[in-house]
Design a protein around this motif. Structure first.
Motif: not given
Length: 730
Positions: A51-59, A84-89, A152-157, A160-163
């Motif tokens: 099962y996959k769940a998704e949380a969305i953050l915005a800078l 990109r650095t924030e995604l790595d963090i 976990v999978s962290v990505m950005n399109d 935008s500044y959405t994570i």
């Protein structure tokens, strides 16, 4: 003769060739697809539900500014590398440790189950719970962190500044909790970073202020002590020495002005006294001694004037009045002279004062150079003290601002969508597994097909055979069934059978390719055994005999003789007896009553075949048969068995090479042909045996060609071929 062009090898493997290989190996490809499809279905059935769940953050593009001061930690730059650095963090191990602690605090076990609230320990119990530090626990935590990071999978399109934070787990509640934990841990991490940075800066500023205050006090004390020792106290912004010099300069200027005025009055008085003019100096006009004398002089002068005007020039008063007037003038002159002397005395006094002031000023100027050096040093000390005070005040201001910022730290991002438990599983999906199975099966099948093709040394195509051997295919014998092999004699003479047509074409091409002599000896050989040499020899003999060409068949294969069996052996005598001189050639030539074919049979002998084939009598026998018959067909052993075929080929005019397509090895065929050519033997062409039929049967209404017409056609072709060769030689 069939002539085919050698395909070029510089262009790589062409698409038609690839398609041909895949079509020939289609069952291998289908087997690979079936295997991978089966594995895909098995993998789908054994894969656990995910099962996959998704949380969305915005800078935050806008930064909250609570105070009108600069923040200790600057806002994140809105740039792609920063994002990109924030995604790595977020996907780092340190963040996974925070998430693991948060999930443990929320009551989730490492396997994804949530402990009921009544079974969870209180916060005080959690704090008092002993923390184990054994290697097993460290390895366990490391494995749990690795599991978190792998799911976990962290990505950005990229626009935008959405994570987007996605987490996969076999429990929908745990996947949502883990995704939210990653987002909240990231927000807490940013707040902690700002808070810790603010506190570190305030602590550093506090320690720095202590040293700056000490430095400021020392610099100010040093400047004051130096001024006091050097006498450089200031009043109204000027030192005392500067004030004294200024006062002496002013006094000297006054004395010089006063001296100039006094000298001017003195010269005026002297000039007036010499000219006996009325003196209009202020000193004379205001003199108490001169004023009565001048009044009396004026009265006497009026009296004298009245007497003269009355005409009494002989008056007794006139001399007396003149005498009084002269006396008054003398008194006035004496008083003026005294005033002049007083002016001279005043000038002398002023000059002496000026000299004294100039001496004092000069003395003060001599002391000014040392005072100026002390003043420069004093000013330098003042500047240092002022600079230390400015630094101290700036640090003090920043320290107060930093203290005020403590406690109002905010994250540079916000959670705009919390993860919720998924209603349906994300994986496995049957369509995806089947697609993977199909693609993997096709890939596996193609790879296996090409590997088999590369390892396969069989005859792939007539064109490949011609290219490898550099020989033309002069005949193609169709693939025969077991029933057809028993009826070869009839099929050769039958104009409607594919075998008959193939033998007829082979006959025409073989005669045209051989040397144009009255009698011809043609050796039929192959690379290995069971290639179909005897079938070709017997079929060709029957076809030649049917066309009226006198033909004899010689069996030179002492290792596996088959000619006697094909034409009905009459039990000798055999060719071995002729070679040994026991029988004549006429005695060993047998005659087949059914087909009117002459043949010389052989049998398995006890002596090596090399002794017989290399014997001089064997060569004489072949030469004699060439004189008696138009065509001599020699069935030879395989080239790979021994050198028998090469010895026989040396006695023949031409050699035909039989290759069975379904069993022959390309390397063996090329090696055999190369061996024949190396010994100077002429190979007229290749007879390809067991060729798959195209499925097109000859016309039933077409009558078989008459024997005489076939013979005439062959004779005409041979005559034309001989003529073309003669022209070519000329």
């Amino acid at each position: 003769m069939i002539v085919s062009e050698v395909p070029s090898s510089h262009g790589g493997m062409a698409i038609p060739r690839i398609v041909e290989i895949l079509w020939r190996r289609k069952f291998v490809v289908l087997a690979g697809v079936a295997l991978c499809m089966g594995l895909a279905v098995l993998g789908y059935m054994r894969s656990p539900a995910q099962y996959k769940a998704e949380a969305i953050l915005a800078l935050n593009v806008r930064k909250l500014q609570a105070l009108p001061t600069e923040s200790v930690v600057s806002a994140l730059p809105q740039e792609s590398p920063v994002l990109r650095t924030e995604l790595d963090i977020i996907s780092s191990r340190s963040m996974a440790e925070r998430v693991l602690a948060r999930l443990d605090h929320e009551g989730f076990t490492p396997d994804g189950r949530q402990v009921p609230a009544e079974q969870q320990l209180s916060p005080i119990a959690n704090q008092s719970k002993p923390v184990a530090s054994t290697p097993f626990d460290e390895d366990h935590n490391r494995s749990e962190i690795d599991k978190l990071l792998s799911n976990v999978s962290v990505m950005n399109d990229g626009r935008s500044y959405t994570i987007y934070i996605n987490y996969r787990a076999d429990n929908p509640e745990y996947s949502a909790a883990a995704a939210n934990a990653f987002g909240e841990a990231y927000l807490d991490y940013q707040v902690d970073q700002q808070t810790s940075a603010t506190r570190r800066v305030s602590d550093w500023l506090g320690g720095k202020l202590v040293s700056l205050r000490t430095t400021l006090e020392q610099s100010e004390r040093a400047a004051a002590d130096f001024r006091e020792k050097s006498g450089l106290e200031k009043a109204n912004g000027m030192t005392l020495q500067s004030q004294q010099v200024a006062a002496l300069n002013a006094e000297l200027a006054n004395l010089r002005a006063k001296l100039a005025g006094t000298e001017a009055r003195l010269s005026t008085a002297i000039e007036a006294a010499n000219n006996h003019n009325g003196v209009a100096l202020s000193e004379i006009l205001s003199s108490q001694a001169i004023l009565p004398l001048r009044a009396e002089q004026s009265r006497i002068e009026r009296s004298i004037l009245e007497i003269k005007q009355s005409g009494a020039t002989q008056s007794a008063q006139l001399p007396q009045l003149n005498s009084q007037l002269a006396s008054l003038k003398a008194q006035i002159a004496d008083e003026v002279e005294q005033i002049i002397d007083s002016l001279r005395n005043e000038i002398n006094v002023i000059q002496r004062q000026q000299t004294a002031v100039e001496a004092n000023l000069k003395e003060m100027q001599y002391g000014t150079s040392a005072a100026n050096q002390a003043l420069v040093h004093a000013d330098q000390l003042d500047r240092e003290a002022a600079a230390n005070r400015a630094i101290y005040e700036s640090y003090l201001t920043r320290y107060k601002q930093t203290i005020e910022q403590d406690g109002i730290a905010s994250a540079d991002a916000r959670m705009i969508s919390r993860a919720v438990p998924a209603m349906s599983k994300t994986s496995p999906q049957l369509q995806t597994w089947l697609a993977m199975g199909i693609m993997g099966g096709i890939f596996l099948g193609v790879i296996v097909a090409f590997v088999l093709e590369l390892r396969d040394r069989s005859i792939r195509s007539p064109e490949a055979l011609e290219s490898a051997t550099r020989l033309s295919i002069i005949g193609k014998i169709p693939q025969l069934s077991a029933r057809e092999r028993k009826d070869v004699a009839r099929m050769v003479s039958d104009g409607q059978s594919s075998l008959g047509h193939s033998i007829a074409d082979l006959q025409a091409n073989l005669l045209l390719s051989a040397s144009p002599k009255a009698a011809r000896a043609i050796a039929i050989t192959s690379a290995g055994d069971q290639e179909g040499k005897t079938l070709v020899v017997t079929g060709l003999a029957r076809s030649l005999s049917a066309t009226g060409i006198r033909t004899v068949v010689v069996d030179a294969n002492f290792r596996s003789p088959m000619i006697a069996q094909e034409f009905g052996d009459q039990f000798g005598p055999y060719i071995e007896e002729v070679i040994r001189g026991r029988q004549t050639l006429e005695a060993v030539v047998q005659h087949d009553l059914a087909t009117s074919i002459d043949f010389v049979a052989a049998q398995t002998c006890q002596v090596p075949a090399e002794f017989l084939l290399g014997h001089e009598q064997f060569a004489k026998m072949i030469a004699e048969l060439k004189r008696q018959y138009e065509i001599v067909l020699i069935d030879t052993p395989a080239v790979s068995s021994s050198a028998d075929a090469i010895r026989v080929a040396s006695l023949a005019d031409a050699t035909a090479f039989v290759v069975r397509r379904d069993t022959a090895n390309m390397d063996d065929v090329v090696a055999a042909v190369t061996r024949l050519r190396a010994d100077g033997r002429k190979v007229c062409g290749i007879v390809l045996n067991s060729v798959r039929r195209s499925g097109k049967a000859p016309r039933v209404d077409a009558p078989p060609p008459p024997i005489q017409l076939v013979r005439e056609s062959v004779v005409k072709k041979m005559a034309g071929h001989t003529k073309s060769r003669s022209v070519a030689k000329a």
